[in-house]
Design a protein around this motif. Structure first.
Motif, PDB file in Angstrom:
ATOM      1  N   TRP A 182      -5.363  -3.572  -7.729  1.00 41.34           N
ATOM      2  CA  TRP A 182      -6.643  -3.464  -6.705  1.00 41.34           C
ATOM      3  C   TRP A 182      -6.603  -2.193  -6.121  1.00 41.34           C
ATOM      4  N   THR A 183      -7.346  -2.175  -5.057  1.00 39.12           N
ATOM      5  CA  THR A 183      -7.281  -0.920  -4.241  1.00 39.12           C
ATOM      6  C   THR A 183      -6.029  -0.789  -3.478  1.00 39.12           C
ATOM      7  N   PRO A 184      -5.493   0.616  -3.392  1.00 39.61           N
ATOM      8  CA  PRO A 184      -4.447   0.712  -2.534  1.00 39.61           C
ATOM      9  C   PRO A 184      -4.241  -0.261  -1.296  1.00 39.61           C
ATOM     10  N   ASN A 185      -3.105  -0.694  -1.294  1.00 35.31           N
ATOM     11  CA  ASN A 185      -2.745  -1.507   0.050  1.00 35.31           C
ATOM     12  C   ASN A 185      -1.061  -1.502   0.200  1.00 35.31           C
ATOM     13  N   THR A 186      -0.751  -2.123   1.293  1.00 32.54           N
ATOM     14  CA  THR A 186       0.753  -2.066   1.651  1.00 32.54           C
ATOM     15  C   THR A 186       1.640  -2.816   0.556  1.00 32.54           C
ATOM     16  N   ASN A 187       0.872  -3.679  -0.228  1.00 31.82           N
ATOM     17  CA  ASN A 187       1.705  -4.129  -1.382  1.00 31.82           C
ATOM     18  C   ASN A 187       2.231  -3.023  -2.201  1.00 31.82           C
ATOM     19  N   GLU A 215       7.289   2.305   9.786  1.00 31.99           N
ATOM     20  CA  GLU A 215       6.017   3.460  10.185  1.00 31.99           C
ATOM     21  C   GLU A 215       5.996   4.574   9.337  1.00 31.99           C
ATOM     22  N   ASP A 216       7.345   5.214   8.944  1.00 29.17           N
ATOM     23  CA  ASP A 216       7.317   6.267   8.130  1.00 29.17           C
ATOM     24  C   ASP A 216       6.645   5.943   6.714  1.00 29.17           C
ATOM     25  N   ALA A 217       6.707   4.848   6.356  1.00 33.97           N
ATOM     26  CA  ALA A 217       6.194   4.192   4.957  1.00 33.97           C
ATOM     27  C   ALA A 217       4.805   4.230   5.159  1.00 33.97           C
ATOM     28  N   ALA A 218       4.419   3.717   6.204  1.00 33.67           N
ATOM     29  CA  ALA A 218       2.863   3.529   6.475  1.00 33.67           C
ATOM     30  C   ALA A 218       2.234   4.840   6.492  1.00 33.67           C
ATOM     31  N   ASN A 219       2.638   5.677   7.133  1.00 36.01           N
ATOM     32  CA  ASN A 219       2.340   7.194   7.303  1.00 36.01           C
ATOM     33  C   ASN A 219       2.292   7.824   6.021  1.00 36.01           C
ATOM     34  N   ILE A 220       2.975   7.416   5.185  1.00 33.46           N
ATOM     35  CA  ILE A 220       2.982   7.996   3.655  1.00 33.46           C
ATOM     36  C   ILE A 220       1.785   7.589   2.996  1.00 33.46           C
ATOM     37  N   LEU A 221       1.604   6.181   3.110  1.00 36.56           N
ATOM     38  CA  LEU A 221       0.530   5.349   2.379  1.00 36.56           C
ATOM     39  C   LEU A 221      -1.080   6.182   2.947  1.00 36.56           C
ATOM     40  N   ILE A 222      -0.721   6.382   4.266  1.00 39.48           N
ATOM     41  CA  ILE A 222      -2.187   6.914   4.673  1.00 39.48           C
ATOM     42  C   ILE A 222      -2.318   8.119   4.512  1.00 39.48           C
ATOM     43  N   LYS A 223      -1.294   9.010   4.362  1.00 37.99           N
ATOM     44  CA  LYS A 223      -1.329  10.403   3.730  1.00 37.99           C
ATOM     45  C   LYS A 223      -2.183  10.561   2.377  1.00 37.99           C
ATOM     46  N   ALA A 224      -1.440   9.638   1.618  1.00 40.40           N
ATOM     47  CA  ALA A 224      -1.863   9.641  -0.003  1.00 40.40           C
ATOM     48  C   ALA A 224      -3.416   9.015   0.000  1.00 40.40           C
ATOM     49  N   VAL A 225      -3.745   7.934   0.888  1.00 41.25           N
ATOM     50  CA  VAL A 225      -5.006   7.409   0.644  1.00 41.25           C
ATOM     51  C   VAL A 225      -5.620   7.512   2.019  1.00 41.25           C
ATOM     52  N   PRO A 226      -6.323   8.480   2.314  1.00 44.64           N
ATOM     53  CA  PRO A 226      -6.626   8.716   3.871  1.00 44.64           C
ATOM     54  C   PRO A 226      -7.841   7.788   4.191  1.00 44.64           C
ATOM     55  N   LYS A 253      -5.992   3.432   9.131  1.00 45.32           N
ATOM     56  CA  LYS A 253      -4.788   3.733   9.836  1.00 45.32           C
ATOM     57  C   LYS A 253      -4.122   2.560  10.495  1.00 45.32           C
ATOM     58  N   ASP A 254      -4.874   2.127  11.423  1.00 47.27           N
ATOM     59  CA  ASP A 254      -4.284   0.971  12.248  1.00 47.27           C
ATOM     60  C   ASP A 254      -4.080  -0.227  11.202  1.00 47.27           C
ATOM     61  N   LEU A 255      -4.577  -0.645  10.466  1.00 43.72           N
ATOM     62  CA  LEU A 255      -4.453  -1.749   9.626  1.00 43.72           C
ATOM     63  C   LEU A 255      -3.288  -1.368   8.785  1.00 43.72           C
ATOM     64  N   VAL A 256      -3.120  -0.427   8.012  1.00 45.64           N
ATOM     65  CA  VAL A 256      -2.044  -0.081   7.338  1.00 45.64           C
ATOM     66  C   VAL A 256      -0.645   0.011   7.933  1.00 45.64           C
ATOM     67  N   MET A 257      -0.611   0.380   9.490  1.00 44.60           N
ATOM     68  CA  MET A 257       0.493   0.479  10.220  1.00 44.60           C
ATOM     69  C   MET A 257       0.709  -0.854  10.581  1.00 44.60           C
ATOM     70  N   ALA A 258       0.052  -1.681  11.044  1.00 44.65           N
ATOM     71  CA  ALA A 258       0.114  -3.103  11.457  1.00 44.65           C
ATOM     72  C   ALA A 258       0.548  -4.136  10.098  1.00 44.65           C
ATOM     73  N   SER A 259       0.050  -3.814   9.208  1.00 43.61           N
ATOM     74  CA  SER A 259       0.211  -4.712   7.902  1.00 43.61           C
ATOM     75  C   SER A 259       1.814  -4.168   7.260  1.00 43.61           C
ATOM     76  N   TYR A 280      -2.165 -12.782   3.567  1.00 36.68           N
ATOM     77  CA  TYR A 280      -1.997 -12.883   5.218  1.00 36.68           C
ATOM     78  C   TYR A 280      -1.639 -11.147   5.413  1.00 36.68           C
ATOM     79  N   GLY A 281      -0.707 -10.611   4.841  1.00 40.49           N
ATOM     80  CA  GLY A 281      -0.202  -9.391   5.090  1.00 40.49           C
ATOM     81  C   GLY A 281      -1.322  -7.969   5.119  1.00 40.49           C
ATOM     82  N   TRP A 282      -2.490  -8.455   4.810  1.00 41.44           N
ATOM     83  CA  TRP A 282      -3.502  -7.410   4.508  1.00 41.44           C
ATOM     84  C   TRP A 282      -4.868  -8.099   5.529  1.00 41.44           C
ATOM     85  N   THR A 283      -5.173  -8.944   4.915  1.00 34.71           N
ATOM     86  CA  THR A 283      -6.639  -9.717   5.479  1.00 34.71           C
ATOM     87  C   THR A 283      -6.149 -10.399   6.682  1.00 34.71           C
TER      88      THR A 283
END
Length: 332
Positions: A45-50, A259-270, A274-280, A193-196
């Protein structure tokens, strides 16, 4: 296919170090360059924290250390499973349900890692719908995507609660997301739950969540999983081993450094929130490995239990040969 992240043509795109994207210097004096093997992994699917571990492994150079130049792509019209099964792409993201159905139909998909150790999906409803238990589905409208598994799961957990599934109206949500659909014409839907669910928290839209695993051990299946195909394992097991070695490091990094991992995902898929990626990521990172001995570990009883459940509910034409559906053999 849309490229979610990764390198483009080796002839035109360069890395930050100015080297062609398919090459890496083996020495600081530039004596020789080591050719990397181009490899694609297709998302479900589209990129997410999975998927964070994949992006971390790329960003941190874990794939390069294994001699790989990995490109992360989104699925084409046929879907990730078809792309991997056909050999068009060697690796992909899938779910245990799809692998089980594919195997019983002669499709050579093989699961090589459980991304999340326990099932984090379930039925979600805004709290004003007052859905606290499966019996409360009666008289409500469910929005789904038209899979026979959905009705079977709803039927299964409602039966446990001595409820009548015929009193549930089931509609196809189409392209609408959960938040649009519950405002429009549905009362509850099946979500991760981890996303929606985390997005609902951020929106301050409280929901009631009924995790499917809480109603039967057989529904605590692996979703998502990483997959390859039988031919890939037979022809180039070293590639599978190298890919999994780096990917495991990526997910372990995400476990240890949310947190560092979330920032890597945010950088790759801007374009992601951002808030959702970090919280997820903070919610999901402890759940990747959970109570397993190592990230990615898959258990025979989980594969057997869910395939038995699918067979009992007439979602399979024949029972699954569990031993061929998954392997832990490429986990470091």
């Amino acid at each position: 296919m849309l490229v979610a992240a990764g390198c483009g043509s080796k002839n035109t795109q360069t890395t930050d170090a100015g080297k062609p994207s398919g090459e890496s210097s083996s020495a600081a004096d530039g004596t020789e360059t080591k050719k990397l093997k181009d490899v694609k992994v297709v998302l479900d699917w589209t990129p997410n924290t999975n998927h964070t571990g994949l992006y971390v492994a790329k960003d941190q150079g874990y794939y390069e250390e294994e001699g790989l130049n990995v490109e992360i792509v989104q699925p084409g019209s046929g879907g990730a499973d078809a792309m991997v099964a056909s050999g068009k792409v060697p690796f992909g993201v899938s779910v245990q349900e799809n692998v089980t159905q594919a195997r019983t139909q002669g499709v050579p998909l093989v699961s090589i890692a459980a991304v999340i150790q326990h099932n984090t999906s379930g039925f979600a409803a805004p709290v004003d719908r007052n859905i606290k238990k499966p019996k409360d589905f009666e008289g409500k409208t469910y929005g789904g995507w038209g899979s026979p598994v959905e009705q079977a799961v709803i039927d299964s957990i409602m039966d446990i609660d001595k409820a009548d599934v015929s009193k549930v109206k089931i509609v196809n949500m189409g392209e609408a997301d959960y938040f649009t659909a519950v405002k429009r014409d549905i009362d509850f839907a099946w979500i991760f739950y981890g996303w929606t669910g985390i997005e609902a928290e951020l929106r301050k839209q409280p929901l009631d969540m009924l995790y499917v695993k809480d109603f039967s051990d057989k529904l605590d299946y692996y979703t998502p999983v990483l997959v390859t195909n039988e031919k890939q394992i037979k022809d180039d097991p070293e590639l599978v081993k190298a890919f999994m070695s780096a990917t495991s490091k990526g997910y372990q990094y995400a476990i240890d450094h949310p947190e560092d991992a979330a920032n890597i995902l945010i950088k790759a898929v801007p374009e992601l929130d951002k808030d959702l990626v970090m919280a997820s990521q903070k919610w999901l990172s402890p759940k990747y490995k959970d109570d397993a001995a190592r990230w990615g570990e898959q258990k025979e009883q989980v594969w057997q239990g869910y395939s038995d459940w699918m067979y009992e509910h007439k979602l399979l034409d024949k029972q699954l040969d569990v031993s061929s559906a998954y392997t832990n053999g490429f986990l470091p």
